[in-house]
Write a protein that holds these residues in place. Structure first.
Motif, PDB file in Angstrom:
ATOM      1  N   LYS A  34       0.823  -1.211   0.000  1.00  0.00           N
ATOM      2  CA  LYS A  34       0.000   0.000   0.000  1.00  0.00           C
ATOM      3  C   LYS A  34       0.858   1.264   0.000  1.00  0.00           C
ATOM      4  O   LYS A  34       0.453   2.290  -0.544  1.00  0.00           O
ATOM      5  CB  LYS A  34      -0.927   0.004   1.219  1.00  0.00           C
ATOM      6  N   GLN A  35       2.036   1.184   0.601  1.00  0.00           N
ATOM      7  CA  GLN A  35       2.900   2.370   0.660  1.00  0.00           C
ATOM      8  C   GLN A  35       3.769   2.511  -0.584  1.00  0.00           C
ATOM      9  O   GLN A  35       3.879   3.605  -1.146  1.00  0.00           O
ATOM     10  CB  GLN A  35       3.788   2.339   1.904  1.00  0.00           C
ATOM     11  N   SER A  36       4.386   1.425  -1.027  1.00  0.00           N
ATOM     12  CA  SER A  36       5.303   1.528  -2.170  1.00  0.00           C
ATOM     13  C   SER A  36       4.563   1.633  -3.499  1.00  0.00           C
ATOM     14  O   SER A  36       5.110   2.123  -4.487  1.00  0.00           O
ATOM     15  CB  SER A  36       6.238   0.321  -2.217  1.00  0.00           C
ATOM     16  N   GLY A  37       3.325   1.170  -3.524  1.00  0.00           N
ATOM     17  CA  GLY A  37       2.572   1.126  -4.767  1.00  0.00           C
ATOM     18  C   GLY A  37       2.517  -0.254  -5.375  1.00  0.00           C
ATOM     19  O   GLY A  37       1.785  -0.490  -6.328  1.00  0.00           O
ATOM     20  N   ALA A  38       3.335  -1.175  -4.858  1.00  0.00           N
ATOM     21  CA  ALA A  38       3.312  -2.583  -5.259  1.00  0.00           C
ATOM     22  C   ALA A  38       3.579  -2.771  -6.751  1.00  0.00           C
ATOM     23  O   ALA A  38       2.866  -3.494  -7.445  1.00  0.00           O
ATOM     24  CB  ALA A  38       1.979  -3.227  -4.863  1.00  0.00           C
ATOM     25  N   HIS A  39       4.636  -2.134  -7.244  1.00  0.00           N
ATOM     26  CA  HIS A  39       5.042  -2.376  -8.634  1.00  0.00           C
ATOM     27  C   HIS A  39       5.700  -3.738  -8.758  1.00  0.00           C
ATOM     28  O   HIS A  39       5.283  -4.554  -9.573  1.00  0.00           O
ATOM     29  CB  HIS A  39       6.027  -1.294  -9.092  1.00  0.00           C
ATOM     30  N   TYR A  40       6.788  -3.930  -8.016  1.00  0.00           N
ATOM     31  CA  TYR A  40       7.548  -5.189  -7.985  1.00  0.00           C
ATOM     32  C   TYR A  40       8.022  -5.610  -9.373  1.00  0.00           C
ATOM     33  O   TYR A  40       8.289  -6.784  -9.614  1.00  0.00           O
ATOM     34  CB  TYR A  40       6.721  -6.329  -7.370  1.00  0.00           C
ATOM     35  N   ASN A  41       8.124  -4.670 -10.286  1.00  0.00           N
ATOM     36  CA  ASN A  41       8.372  -5.000 -11.688  1.00  0.00           C
ATOM     37  C   ASN A  41       8.910  -3.758 -12.409  1.00  0.00           C
ATOM     38  O   ASN A  41       8.218  -2.738 -12.466  1.00  0.00           O
ATOM     39  CB  ASN A  41       7.067  -5.458 -12.333  1.00  0.00           C
ATOM     40  N   PRO A  42      10.126  -3.805 -12.956  1.00  0.00           N
ATOM     41  CA  PRO A  42      10.647  -2.649 -13.681  1.00  0.00           C
ATOM     42  C   PRO A  42       9.758  -2.188 -14.822  1.00  0.00           C
ATOM     43  O   PRO A  42       9.686  -0.982 -15.108  1.00  0.00           O
ATOM     44  CB  PRO A  42      11.999  -3.155 -14.209  1.00  0.00           C
ATOM     45  N   CYS A  67       2.227   8.786  -0.118  1.00  0.00           N
ATOM     46  CA  CYS A  67       2.406   8.563  -1.550  1.00  0.00           C
ATOM     47  C   CYS A  67       3.534   9.448  -2.044  1.00  0.00           C
ATOM     48  O   CYS A  67       3.476  10.675  -1.878  1.00  0.00           O
ATOM     49  CB  CYS A  67       1.120   8.872  -2.309  1.00  0.00           C
ATOM     50  N   ILE A  68       4.565   8.850  -2.638  1.00  0.00           N
ATOM     51  CA  ILE A  68       5.728   9.604  -3.099  1.00  0.00           C
ATOM     52  C   ILE A  68       5.635   9.944  -4.584  1.00  0.00           C
ATOM     53  O   ILE A  68       6.561  10.532  -5.142  1.00  0.00           O
ATOM     54  CB  ILE A  68       7.031   8.834  -2.832  1.00  0.00           C
ATOM     55  N   PHE A  69       4.509   9.616  -5.209  1.00  0.00           N
ATOM     56  CA  PHE A  69       4.391   9.809  -6.643  1.00  0.00           C
ATOM     57  C   PHE A  69       3.743  11.140  -6.993  1.00  0.00           C
ATOM     58  O   PHE A  69       3.271  11.869  -6.110  1.00  0.00           O
ATOM     59  CB  PHE A  69       3.598   8.652  -7.253  1.00  0.00           C
ATOM     60  N   ARG A  70       3.709  11.440  -8.281  1.00  0.00           N
ATOM     61  CA  ARG A  70       2.991  12.623  -8.777  1.00  0.00           C
ATOM     62  C   ARG A  70       1.514  12.242  -8.822  1.00  0.00           C
ATOM     63  O   ARG A  70       1.004  11.756  -9.823  1.00  0.00           O
ATOM     64  CB  ARG A  70       3.510  13.015 -10.154  1.00  0.00           C
ATOM     65  N   CYS A  71       0.853  12.470  -7.739  1.00  0.00           N
ATOM     66  CA  CYS A  71      -0.419  11.810  -7.446  1.00  0.00           C
ATOM     67  C   CYS A  71      -1.626  12.697  -7.725  1.00  0.00           C
ATOM     68  O   CYS A  71      -1.783  13.761  -7.130  1.00  0.00           O
ATOM     69  CB  CYS A  71      -0.415  11.363  -5.974  1.00  0.00           C
ATOM     70  N   GLY A  72      -2.489  12.247  -8.629  1.00  0.00           N
ATOM     71  CA  GLY A  72      -3.717  12.958  -8.906  1.00  0.00           C
ATOM     72  C   GLY A  72      -4.793  12.721  -7.881  1.00  0.00           C
ATOM     73  O   GLY A  72      -5.745  13.502  -7.775  1.00  0.00           O
ATOM     74  N   GLN A  85      -4.560  13.016 -18.190  1.00  0.00           N
ATOM     75  CA  GLN A  85      -5.041  13.339 -16.849  1.00  0.00           C
ATOM     76  C   GLN A  85      -5.858  12.221 -16.223  1.00  0.00           C
ATOM     77  O   GLN A  85      -6.119  12.240 -15.021  1.00  0.00           O
ATOM     78  CB  GLN A  85      -5.888  14.630 -16.878  1.00  0.00           C
ATOM     79  N   ALA A  86      -6.256  11.249 -17.030  1.00  0.00           N
ATOM     80  CA  ALA A  86      -7.063  10.142 -16.510  1.00  0.00           C
ATOM     81  C   ALA A  86      -6.252   9.209 -15.628  1.00  0.00           C
ATOM     82  O   ALA A  86      -6.823   8.451 -14.839  1.00  0.00           O
ATOM     83  CB  ALA A  86      -7.681   9.355 -17.653  1.00  0.00           C
ATOM     84  N   VAL A  87      -4.921   9.237 -15.737  1.00  0.00           N
ATOM     85  CA  VAL A  87      -4.060   8.397 -14.895  1.00  0.00           C
ATOM     86  C   VAL A  87      -3.786   9.155 -13.607  1.00  0.00           C
ATOM     87  O   VAL A  87      -3.071  10.153 -13.595  1.00  0.00           O
ATOM     88  CB  VAL A  87      -2.740   8.053 -15.607  1.00  0.00           C
ATOM     89  N   CYS A  88      -4.344   8.668 -12.504  1.00  0.00           N
ATOM     90  CA  CYS A  88      -4.281   9.413 -11.246  1.00  0.00           C
ATOM     91  C   CYS A  88      -2.984   9.188 -10.481  1.00  0.00           C
ATOM     92  O   CYS A  88      -2.426  10.136  -9.924  1.00  0.00           O
ATOM     93  CB  CYS A  88      -5.472   9.045 -10.358  1.00  0.00           C
ATOM     94  N   CYS A  89      -2.512   7.963 -10.421  1.00  0.00           N
ATOM     95  CA  CYS A  89      -1.359   7.683  -9.581  1.00  0.00           C
ATOM     96  C   CYS A  89      -0.677   6.391 -10.026  1.00  0.00           C
ATOM     97  O   CYS A  89      -1.256   5.600 -10.773  1.00  0.00           O
ATOM     98  CB  CYS A  89      -1.777   7.578  -8.112  1.00  0.00           C
ATOM     99  N   ALA A  90       0.547   6.205  -9.551  1.00  0.00           N
ATOM    100  CA  ALA A  90       1.308   4.998  -9.875  1.00  0.00           C
ATOM    101  C   ALA A  90       1.093   3.874  -8.872  1.00  0.00           C
ATOM    102  O   ALA A  90       1.671   2.800  -9.017  1.00  0.00           O
ATOM    103  CB  ALA A  90       2.798   5.321  -9.954  1.00  0.00           C
ATOM    104  N   LYS A  91       0.278   4.094  -7.860  1.00  0.00           N
ATOM    105  CA  LYS A  91      -0.002   3.041  -6.889  1.00  0.00           C
ATOM    106  C   LYS A  91      -1.080   2.100  -7.411  1.00  0.00           C
ATOM    107  O   LYS A  91      -2.070   2.541  -7.996  1.00  0.00           O
ATOM    108  CB  LYS A  91      -0.470   3.632  -5.557  1.00  0.00           C
ATOM    109  N   LEU A  92      -0.902   0.815  -7.147  1.00  0.00           N
ATOM    110  CA  LEU A  92      -1.961  -0.132  -7.486  1.00  0.00           C
ATOM    111  C   LEU A  92      -3.095  -0.074  -6.472  1.00  0.00           C
ATOM    112  O   LEU A  92      -4.231  -0.413  -6.784  1.00  0.00           O
ATOM    113  CB  LEU A  92      -1.416  -1.568  -7.567  1.00  0.00           C
TER     114      LEU A  92
END
Length: 268
Positions: free
Chosen positions: A70-78, A250-255, A235-242
């Motif tokens: 929940k904190q990192s965004g759970a990418h786990y994938n380059p 949230c450390i991302f450019r978060c909508g 603008q439809a993409v709000c954030c990089a978190k899953l």
């Protein structure tokens, strides 16, 4: 860069740990199903893949909804991280550190699995859970990886940016992981993840068609992102978190912060 690392190192460590745990789980589950000493190693291959797929799908879901996920965004994938960088949701310094963390975490995970499983992991039936093309060859494996990576990213973007569905993004992603292992694995080994493939290739010393796994997942996810933003606009993409419906930073450019969509949905 140093200031970024000091501020965001918890997320980097969470990404590394998440992929490391995923690799350990993948090794243990696969060995338990396919190693000759396993009582279920002689069952139908489709049933074997079903057991592995369900196990890994549940692992992915657990990691995405874990406090760290929940904190990192759970990418786990380059490939996921680089796609969100391409979309402008991840800053370049964070993307670089995420990719390094994922590579190190995946490699550490397979080393831990090797310590836990010993010769079981190196047995030819398991072979460090390497991802290599199936009998139809590297070109088919490339297009298979391209298609499943496209499908995953398109699903993540669509679900995570739909207010009534966003909190279920992890369930959709985990279900796709399970489905792909069951259906697609005979074609490419089902990677979708350069760090996951590299982590297994190093101890196995098996770099067969490595170009497939370094290119197809990234290209597939980039293609999905391009089509998505052309349909929905950037603008439809709000954030990089899953998963954003929580109270973790949230450390991302978060909508979501601006739109306050996360306040409309319960934390799960």
């Amino acid at each position: 860069m140093i200031n970024t690392i000091r501020r965001h190192y918890p997320e980097y460590l969470m990404e590394a740990a998440g992929l490391g745990i995923f690799m350990v789980a993948a090794a243990v589950i696969t060995a338990a199903v396919v190693h000759p000493s396993s009582p279920i190693s002689q069952i139908d291959p489709l049933l074997q893949r079903s057991l592995i797929g369900i196990g890994m799908g549940l692992t992915a879901i657990s990691l995405i909804y874990s406090p760290w996920g929940k904190q990192s965004g759970a990418h786990y994938n380059p490939a996921v991280t680089l796609t969100f960088l391409h979309l402008g949701k991840v800053k370049p310094k964070d993307a670089f550190c995420y990719v390094i963390a994922q590579l190190l975490g995946g490699s550490l995970g397979i080393l831990i699995a090797a310590k836990l499983l010993g010769n079981v992991l190196s047995h030819p039936s398991v072979d460090y859970i390497v991802t290599i093309p199936g009998t139809q060859g590297a070109i088919i494996a490339f297009f298979a990886e391209l298609v499943i990576s496209f499908g995953l990213m398109m699903t993540v973007l669509t679900v995570s940016n739909t207010a009534r569905l966003a909190r279920w993004t992890g369930l959709f992603a985990g279900a796709l992981v399970a489905t792909y292992i069951i259906i697609e694995a005979p074609l490419s080994g089902m990677s979708m993840n350069p760090a996951r493939t590299i982590a297994s290739a190093i101890p196995a010393n098996n770099w067969t068609a490595i170009w497939v796994y370094l290119t197809a997942p990234i290209l597939g996810m980039f293609l999905a992102s391009e089509i998505y933003v052309r349909i929905k606009e950037q603008q439809a993409v709000c954030c990089a978190k899953l998963h954003h419906q929580n109270h973790k930073r949230c450390i991302f450019r978060c909508g979501f912060k601006a739109q306050k969509l996360s306040d409309q949905l319960p934390d799960i």
